[in-house]
Design a protein around this motif. Sequence first.
Motif, PDB file in Angstrom:
ATOM      1  N   THR A  72      35.502  76.357  52.836  1.00  0.00           N
ATOM      2  CA  THR A  72      34.751  76.598  53.731  1.00  0.00           C
ATOM      3  C   THR A  72      33.081  76.545  53.194  1.00  0.00           C
ATOM      4  O   THR A  72      32.868  77.528  52.508  1.00  0.00           O
ATOM      5  CB  THR A  72      34.962  77.419  54.848  1.00  0.00           C
ATOM      6  OG1 THR A  72      36.446  77.124  55.147  1.00  0.00           O
ATOM      7  CG2 THR A  72      34.344  77.666  55.982  1.00  0.00           C
ATOM      8  N   TYR A  73      32.149  75.654  53.706  1.00  0.00           N
ATOM      9  CA  TYR A  73      31.046  76.123  53.112  1.00  0.00           C
ATOM     10  C   TYR A  73      29.952  75.775  54.186  1.00  0.00           C
ATOM     11  O   TYR A  73      30.013  74.715  54.868  1.00  0.00           O
ATOM     12  CB  TYR A  73      30.660  75.065  52.005  1.00  0.00           C
ATOM     13  CG  TYR A  73      29.258  75.243  51.239  1.00  0.00           C
ATOM     14  CD1 TYR A  73      29.037  76.451  50.418  1.00  0.00           C
ATOM     15  CD2 TYR A  73      28.165  74.380  51.458  1.00  0.00           C
ATOM     16  CE1 TYR A  73      27.815  76.686  49.976  1.00  0.00           C
ATOM     17  CE2 TYR A  73      26.872  74.839  51.148  1.00  0.00           C
ATOM     18  CZ  TYR A  73      26.759  75.689  50.115  1.00  0.00           C
ATOM     19  OH  TYR A  73      25.476  76.024  49.414  1.00  0.00           O
ATOM     20  N   HIS A 128      31.287  74.336  57.259  1.00  0.00           N
ATOM     21  CA  HIS A 128      31.820  72.873  57.175  1.00  0.00           C
ATOM     22  C   HIS A 128      33.162  73.214  56.561  1.00  0.00           C
ATOM     23  O   HIS A 128      33.210  74.085  55.278  1.00  0.00           O
ATOM     24  CB  HIS A 128      30.910  71.947  56.372  1.00  0.00           C
ATOM     25  CG  HIS A 128      29.791  71.580  57.273  1.00  0.00           C
ATOM     26  ND1 HIS A 128      29.565  70.443  57.890  1.00  0.00           N
ATOM     27  CD2 HIS A 128      28.483  72.049  57.182  1.00  0.00           C
ATOM     28  CE1 HIS A 128      28.474  70.486  58.442  1.00  0.00           C
ATOM     29  NE2 HIS A 128      27.730  71.743  58.131  1.00  0.00           N
ATOM     30  N   ASN A 129      34.155  72.491  56.557  1.00  0.00           N
ATOM     31  CA  ASN A 129      35.549  72.530  56.180  1.00  0.00           C
ATOM     32  C   ASN A 129      35.509  71.317  55.166  1.00  0.00           C
ATOM     33  O   ASN A 129      35.478  70.058  55.711  1.00  0.00           O
ATOM     34  CB  ASN A 129      36.731  72.605  56.910  1.00  0.00           C
ATOM     35  CG  ASN A 129      36.488  73.737  57.747  1.00  0.00           C
ATOM     36  OD1 ASN A 129      36.495  75.032  57.181  1.00  0.00           O
ATOM     37  ND2 ASN A 129      36.762  73.969  59.036  1.00  0.00           N
ATOM     38  N   ASP A 147      41.575  74.048  50.009  1.00  0.00           N
ATOM     39  CA  ASP A 147      40.419  73.839  51.386  1.00  0.00           C
ATOM     40  C   ASP A 147      39.384  74.870  50.820  1.00  0.00           C
ATOM     41  O   ASP A 147      39.603  75.963  50.515  1.00  0.00           O
ATOM     42  CB  ASP A 147      41.078  74.238  52.535  1.00  0.00           C
ATOM     43  CG  ASP A 147      42.093  73.242  52.896  1.00  0.00           C
ATOM     44  OD1 ASP A 147      41.937  72.044  53.486  1.00  0.00           O
ATOM     45  OD2 ASP A 147      43.443  73.368  52.876  1.00  0.00           O
ATOM     46  N   HIS A 199      38.345  69.702  51.542  1.00  0.00           N
ATOM     47  CA  HIS A 199      39.247  69.815  50.560  1.00  0.00           C
ATOM     48  C   HIS A 199      39.246  68.984  49.440  1.00  0.00           C
ATOM     49  O   HIS A 199      38.593  67.782  49.568  1.00  0.00           O
ATOM     50  CB  HIS A 199      40.446  69.819  51.492  1.00  0.00           C
ATOM     51  CG  HIS A 199      41.107  68.391  51.673  1.00  0.00           C
ATOM     52  ND1 HIS A 199      40.547  67.833  52.818  1.00  0.00           N
ATOM     53  CD2 HIS A 199      41.504  67.515  50.992  1.00  0.00           C
ATOM     54  CE1 HIS A 199      41.169  66.654  52.775  1.00  0.00           C
ATOM     55  NE2 HIS A 199      41.639  66.332  51.874  1.00  0.00           N
TER      56      HIS A 199
END
Length: 67
Positions: free
Chosen positions: A27-28, A31-32, A25, A34
Amino acid sequence: MAEFVEFEDIMCSGCQVKMQLGRADFTYLGHNFHTEVMRCPKCGAVYIPQELAEGKIADAETALEDK
Ligand SMILES: [Zn+2]
């Protein structure tokens, strides 16, 4: 995921065990999302193919920035 078949024999250089496909996963910018990556079942080291690091992640960044 047929495109990952060629990575089946990747070994963890530290543990000398076969890496296994697993979900990672990220996070950027809040926003999550995967992706499937090869990771060592023993020490948890993650192998990210060059094209994934430079391609898919960059595409995801671009898509998010367009919004
Ligand atoms: Zn390992």
